[in-house]
Design a protein around this motif. Sequence first.
Motif, short mmCIF file in Angstrom:
data_model
loop_
_atom_site.label_atom_id
_atom_site.label_comp_id
_atom_site.label_asym_id
_atom_site.label_seq_id
_atom_site.Cartn_x
_atom_site.Cartn_y
_atom_site.Cartn_z
N LYS A 3 -0.09 1.68 -1.61
CA LYS A 3 -1.01 2.63 -2.24
C LYS A 3 -0.61 4.04 -1.83
O LYS A 3 -0.41 4.30 -0.65
CB LYS A 3 -2.46 2.35 -1.83
CG LYS A 3 -2.98 1.04 -2.36
CD LYS A 3 -4.44 0.85 -2.03
CE LYS A 3 -4.96 -0.46 -2.57
NZ LYS A 3 -6.40 -0.62 -2.34
N TYR A 16 -6.28 6.82 -4.66
CA TYR A 16 -5.01 6.16 -4.41
C TYR A 16 -4.44 5.59 -5.70
O TYR A 16 -5.19 5.11 -6.56
CB TYR A 16 -5.19 5.03 -3.39
CG TYR A 16 -5.58 5.54 -2.04
CD1 TYR A 16 -4.62 5.91 -1.12
CD2 TYR A 16 -6.92 5.70 -1.69
CE1 TYR A 16 -4.98 6.41 0.13
CE2 TYR A 16 -7.29 6.21 -0.46
CZ TYR A 16 -6.31 6.56 0.45
OH TYR A 16 -6.67 7.06 1.67
N LYS A 17 -3.13 5.63 -5.82
CA LYS A 17 -2.43 5.09 -6.97
C LYS A 17 -1.57 3.91 -6.51
O LYS A 17 -0.93 3.98 -5.47
CB LYS A 17 -1.54 6.17 -7.58
CG LYS A 17 -0.71 5.71 -8.75
CD LYS A 17 0.18 6.85 -9.26
CE LYS A 17 1.05 6.38 -10.40
NZ LYS A 17 1.92 7.47 -10.89
N TYR A 18 -1.57 2.84 -7.31
CA TYR A 18 -0.68 1.71 -7.05
C TYR A 18 -0.42 0.96 -8.34
O TYR A 18 -1.11 1.16 -9.35
CB TYR A 18 -1.26 0.78 -5.98
CG TYR A 18 -2.60 0.16 -6.30
CD1 TYR A 18 -2.70 -1.08 -6.91
CD2 TYR A 18 -3.80 0.83 -5.98
CE1 TYR A 18 -3.94 -1.64 -7.20
CE2 TYR A 18 -5.02 0.27 -6.27
CZ TYR A 18 -5.09 -0.96 -6.88
OH TYR A 18 -6.31 -1.52 -7.16
N GLU A 19 0.61 0.13 -8.32
CA GLU A 19 0.95 -0.66 -9.50
C GLU A 19 0.82 -2.14 -9.18
O GLU A 19 1.12 -2.57 -8.07
CB GLU A 19 2.35 -0.32 -9.98
CG GLU A 19 2.42 1.12 -10.46
CD GLU A 19 3.68 1.45 -11.23
OE1 GLU A 19 4.37 0.51 -11.69
OE2 GLU A 19 3.96 2.64 -11.35
N THR A 24 -1.00 0.39 -13.95
CA THR A 24 -1.12 1.45 -12.95
C THR A 24 -2.61 1.62 -12.63
O THR A 24 -3.43 1.81 -13.53
CB THR A 24 -0.56 2.78 -13.49
OG1 THR A 24 0.82 2.60 -13.80
CG2 THR A 24 -0.71 3.89 -12.46
N TYR A 26 -5.67 3.54 -10.33
CA TYR A 26 -6.15 4.67 -9.53
C TYR A 26 -7.46 4.18 -8.93
O TYR A 26 -8.31 3.65 -9.65
CB TYR A 26 -6.38 5.89 -10.41
CG TYR A 26 -5.12 6.35 -11.10
CD1 TYR A 26 -4.22 7.19 -10.47
CD2 TYR A 26 -4.83 5.92 -12.39
CE1 TYR A 26 -3.06 7.59 -11.10
CE2 TYR A 26 -3.67 6.31 -13.04
CZ TYR A 26 -2.79 7.15 -12.38
OH TYR A 26 -1.63 7.54 -13.01
N LEU A 48 -7.28 10.71 -15.41
CA LEU A 48 -6.02 10.06 -15.03
C LEU A 48 -5.62 8.96 -16.02
O LEU A 48 -4.46 8.56 -16.05
CB LEU A 48 -6.14 9.47 -13.62
CG LEU A 48 -6.33 10.47 -12.49
CD1 LEU A 48 -6.73 9.76 -11.21
CD2 LEU A 48 -5.05 11.28 -12.29
N ASP A 54 -3.27 1.95 -17.87
CA ASP A 54 -3.88 2.64 -16.72
C ASP A 54 -5.29 2.11 -16.49
O ASP A 54 -6.01 1.82 -17.43
CB ASP A 54 -3.95 4.15 -16.97
CG ASP A 54 -2.59 4.81 -17.06
OD1 ASP A 54 -1.61 4.23 -16.58
OD2 ASP A 54 -2.52 5.91 -17.64
#
Length: 94
Positions: A3, A16-19, A24, A26, A48, A54
């Motif tokens: 993250k 926090y951003k993660y895949e 994707t 947030y 976002l 997303d």
Amino acid sequence: MKKELIELRRATLDIYKYEKEGLTFYEFDATECEPPEPMVNTIVAISLLKTKEDRLVGIYFHEPYPLYERLPKNISHESKELPSGDFRVTFKID
């Protein structure tokens, strides 16, 4: 899963951003906040969401019913109560 903390202008919570699985995410945790901070951060973070891949995930101390009425018409949500009693709400573009 790694993250990454991102900066988002006007947000007062860490986001926090993660895949995961080609999507994707947030994510932020608003369980320690007082109203209206969770709603304000959600509205800011909705920006976002750019594609159908997303997702925005908010963790709230209660289900944020008043927030749902303020979402743009093209944003849907799915809510799940966690074992802690908090709620995980996932937002996405329809």
